[in-house]
Design an enzyme around this catalytic site. Structure first.
Site, short mmCIF file in Angstrom:
data_model
loop_
_atom_site.label_atom_id
_atom_site.label_comp_id
_atom_site.label_asym_id
_atom_site.label_seq_id
_atom_site.Cartn_x
_atom_site.Cartn_y
_atom_site.Cartn_z
CE1 TYR A 254 14.07 -45.06 -10.12
CE2 TYR A 254 14.18 -44.49 -12.42
CZ TYR A 254 14.80 -44.68 -11.21
OH TYR A 254 16.15 -44.50 -11.12
CD GLU B 279 18.49 -45.40 -19.26
OE1 GLU B 279 18.70 -44.18 -19.30
OE2 GLU B 279 18.68 -46.07 -18.23
CG ASN C 139 15.67 -38.39 -12.79
OD1 ASN C 139 16.25 -38.60 -11.71
ND2 ASN C 139 16.11 -38.88 -13.93
CD GLU C 140 20.20 -37.95 -14.34
OE1 GLU C 140 19.88 -38.05 -15.53
OE2 GLU C 140 21.07 -38.67 -13.82
CD GLU D 162 19.60 -42.14 -11.65
OE1 GLU D 162 20.47 -42.20 -12.55
OE2 GLU D 162 18.47 -41.69 -11.84
CE1 TYR E 295 21.56 -49.11 -16.45
CE2 TYR E 295 22.86 -49.67 -14.53
CZ TYR E 295 22.38 -48.73 -15.40
OH TYR E 295 22.71 -47.41 -15.24
#
Ligand SMILES: *[C@@H]1O[C@H](CO)[C@@H](O)[C@H](O)[C@H]1NC(C)=O
Ligand SMILES: *[C@@H]1O[C@H](CO)[C@@H](O)[C@H](O)[C@H]1NC(C)=O
Ligand SMILES: *[C@@H]1O[C@H](CO)[C@@H](O)[C@H](O)[C@H]1NC(C)=O
Ligand SMILES: *[C@@H]1O[C@H](CO)[C@@H](O)[C@H](O)[C@H]1NC(C)=O
Ligand SMILES: *[C@@H]1O[C@H](CO)[C@@H](O)[C@H](O)[C@H]1NC(C)=O
Ligand SMILES: *[C@@H]1O[C@H](CO)[C@@H](O)[C@H](O)[C@H]1NC(C)=O
Length: 618
Positions: free
Chosen positions: A42, A88, A146-147, A227, A292
């Protein structure tokens, strides 16, 4: 840190700063799948263009160095180039300076937004072009946005603009793709002809249904979950997220059995160093750890989940021969005594070299052109407040947390969505000091335009407070340039001894013991009796600690921030309450993380994971 220093170190292979870069990018750059040794990296725009028109690809931000490293080690790369990346990460990677136009509609055809995107992509994408697979490099695919289908704007012209821009800089050969929630609802606004549509979904999802959704946009071509959630994120004040290995293994098996492709998000946990964490709405900032519950932990350690997923993958693909690289050793360096160095007010001149900005009404961080960290807002009490008098933020405009004192006497804390009113006392004319912390910008959904600081007026009883002196604070600069250490000098006698309860700096040193091979090693720092604050080691901003809220108690300290040759300088900014007046004034370096503590004060009802509900992720 200073760029010049980084550039000098550039020749050294894997110098301290490079390894730091690697760690700071574990979260964003190395979260990819492993079946084909592909990683999804990213690119956070706000990390590389900190001020409009100022670009930073040096030292810890040298993306090309990492692409080269990937190529040299035979790793293929899928690039999520943005502009928006979510992750995030503060504001989903969008730079806060975009908000200088107050009414900007982010991620849309807003002309100022497009202009900024065009300029940024004109810098980033030409740097990427030589690393495309067809040009002999590791990048096999590039993700656009993204999304986007989860965003309210649904602006096809914006996606078309990006498609054209990416093609202009990267050429016609590279595969450009999008990622969206696995439903026709999400794909409706997220997919665009000319961009290959992929989907994302969580363990436990109906794999057949999810890929049928992808097929509605892509009748042919590979099925891709770009993802696949191996765990989940945390929020301060909510329980640590855990997703059992069996649940993930089961769905992973279904995905692979259907012949589809999958990217494990995250494969390796990461860390939100410094101020880089994002937040969800209703306002819930994410903690420093981005472990995570991933197959490899925040420190890169092997977990049971890693072996469980490896076993599933082994059913479909020959696993590499040889031993799995072992978990790195951790070291408990023990307790370090800290000393009070001075309060924020005592060192104010050193923290705010430019001095205050005067304004009748409060200004936001963006109006001050300070995007991260802390800003001090000062005014004077317009009248005597002998009786407790309510200081309040009627429009919920403290973004995000404010530490209030009157003439150096602490009064309490205001917090966005949680504490909008406190009582204060003091004499007319006394200084009312409000240190405001930006706890991270919203990274998902329509609330991305997340202004920080005092974003609306404060009132004292019925009166709107006016006549502010607003001090932008460069605390990181002060830590790096030893301004906080200067306080040890004798000039201090002129300064009134203040309570420990106002935001205060503490300093100390950690010496790495001699005679033990292979030190320094990774460690974790624990804050027994401390409340909430920020910690630096040798000037490196490790992040926020908040044991009083949890669930994270310890912060991960990669060995690369430590030196064995000299004492390591530690600076702690405690915002609320240190243990120093009643207990030992210590922090402790331990060899195990604790990011799943029982919460002391559960801040809310069970977490309202708006995002998960909306996305159908869980
Ligand atoms: C990347 O690796 C390939 C294969 O080893 C090599 O042919 C190519 O020249 C490398 N590209 C770069 C940019 O180093
Ligand atoms: C999964 O989705 C498919 C396609 O919509 C459907 O036929 C099947 O019944 C679903 N399975 C479960 C267990 O719900
Ligand atoms: C403020 O003080 C008043 C009067 O003493 C009291 O009734 C009120 O509960 C206090 N409010 C808060 C938020 O502490
Ligand atoms: C504060 O109130 C004044 C007067 O009503 C208003 O003009 C101003 O915009 C307000 N400022 C903020 C930051 O809300
Ligand atoms: C710690 O601070 C001292 C005093 O400012 C400085 O001389 C020294 O280089 C610093 N140590 C490290 C490891 O950065
Ligand atoms: C935290 O995790 C550790 C290690 O998995 C476990 O032993 C412990 O019980 C957990 N604590 C809480 C409060 O969940």
């Amino acid at each position: 840190m200073k760029n010049r220093q980084h550039r000098k170190k550039k020749k050294l292979n894997f110098s301290k700063f490079r390894v730091l870069y690697f760690f700071s990018y574990l979260k964003t750059l190395a979260c990819g799948g492993m079946i084909q040794s592909v990683t999804l990296w990213y690119v956070p725009w706000n990390y590389h263009e900190p001020q409009m028109g100022t670009y930073d690809f040096f030292g810890g931000k040298d993306l090309q160095y990492f692409l080269q490293l990937a190529n040299d080690t035979g790793l293929l790369v899928i690039l999520r180039a943005g502009p928006y990346i979510c992750a995030e990460w503060d504001m989903g990677g969008l730079p806060a300076w975009l908000l200088e136009k107050k009414s900007i509609v982010l991620r849309s055809s807003d002309s100022d937004y497009l202009e900024a995107v065009e300029r940024w992509m004109g810098v980033l994408l030409p740097k990427m072009r030589p690393y495309l697979y067809q040009n002999g490099g590791p990048i096999i695919m590039v993700q656009v946005e993204n999304e986007y289908g989860s965003y309210f704007a649904c602006d096809y012209n914006y996606l078309r603009f990006l498609l054209k821009l990416f093609r202009l800089h990267l050429g016609d050969e590279v595969v450009l793709f999008t990622t969206d929630g696995a439903s026709q609802f999400h794909l409706k606004c997220g997919a665009l002809q000319g961009l290959y549509a992929t989907v994302d979904f969580a363990p436990g999802a109906n794999v057949t249904a999810a890929f049928l959704a992808q097929r509605s946009s892509e009748p042919k071509g590979p099925l891709v979950n770009s993802e696949f959630y191996t765990g989940w994120l945390d929020h301060w004040g909510h329980h640590h997220s855990v997703v059992p290995a069996q649940t993930i293994a089961k769905t992973l098996n279904e995905i692979l059995a259907s012949g589809a492709n999958v990217n494990l998000y995250m494969f390796i946990g990461g860390t939100n160093f410094a101020y880089w964490n994002g937040a969800n709405m209703p306002y819930m900032p994410q903690p420093t750890s981005y472990d995570y519950d991933a197959p490899l932990s925040e420190a890169g350690d092997l977990t049971e989940k890693y072996f469980a997923l490896r076993k599933v993958i082994g059913m479909y693909k020959q696993l590499p021969e040889g031993l799995t690289p072992p978990t790195t050793p951790k070291f408990a360096y023990g307790k370090v005594r800290l000393q009070k160095a001075g309060t924020v007010l005592e060192v104010l001149d050193g923290l705010s070299r430019s001095g205050p900005v005067r304004s009748t009404y409060p200004l936001t961080f963006v109006e001050l052109k300070q995007y991260f960290g802390y800003v001090l807002y000062r005014t004077t009490l317009p009248k005597n407040c002998v009786e407790p008098t309510p200081l309040s933020s009627p429009l919920n405009g403290v973004h995000d947390r404010a530490y209030v004192s009157v003439d150096g006497v602490p009064q309490g804390v205001l917090e966005r969505d949680k504490s909008l009113k406190i009582n204060i006392t003091g004499q007319a004319g006394a200084n009312l000091d409000i240190l405001v912390e930006n706890m991270g910008r919203v990274n998902f959904g329509r609330y991305n335009n997340d202004f920080k600081g005092l974003v609306s007026n404060l009132t004292l009883a019925q009166d709107v407070l006016v006549g502010w002196e607003i001090y932008p604070l460069d605390i990181d600069g002060a830590v790096n340039y030893d301004i906080i250490y200067l306080l040890h000098h004798p000039k201090r006698s002129a300064i009134k001894e203040l309570s420990y309860e106002v935001p205060t700096f503490y300093t100390g040193t950690l010496s790495i013991p001699g005679g033990i091979p292979d030190l320094p090693q990774d460690t974790y720092v624990n804050f027994p009796g401390w409340t909430k604050g920020q910690i630096w080691i040798n000037g490196f901003n490790l992040g926020r600690y908040w044991p009083a809220r949890g669930p994270q108690l310890t912060l991960y300290v990669p060995r690369n921030v430590l030196v064995a040759s000299a004492p390591n300088n530690i600076t702690v900014l405690e915002l609320e309450h240190s243990p120093c007046s009643t207990q030992a004034c210590e922090i402790e370096f331990v060899d195990e993380p604790n990011i799943n503590a029982t919460l002391q004060h559960e801040t809310d009802k069970p977490p309202l994971f708006v995002r998960e509900l909306w996305m159908g992720h869980l």
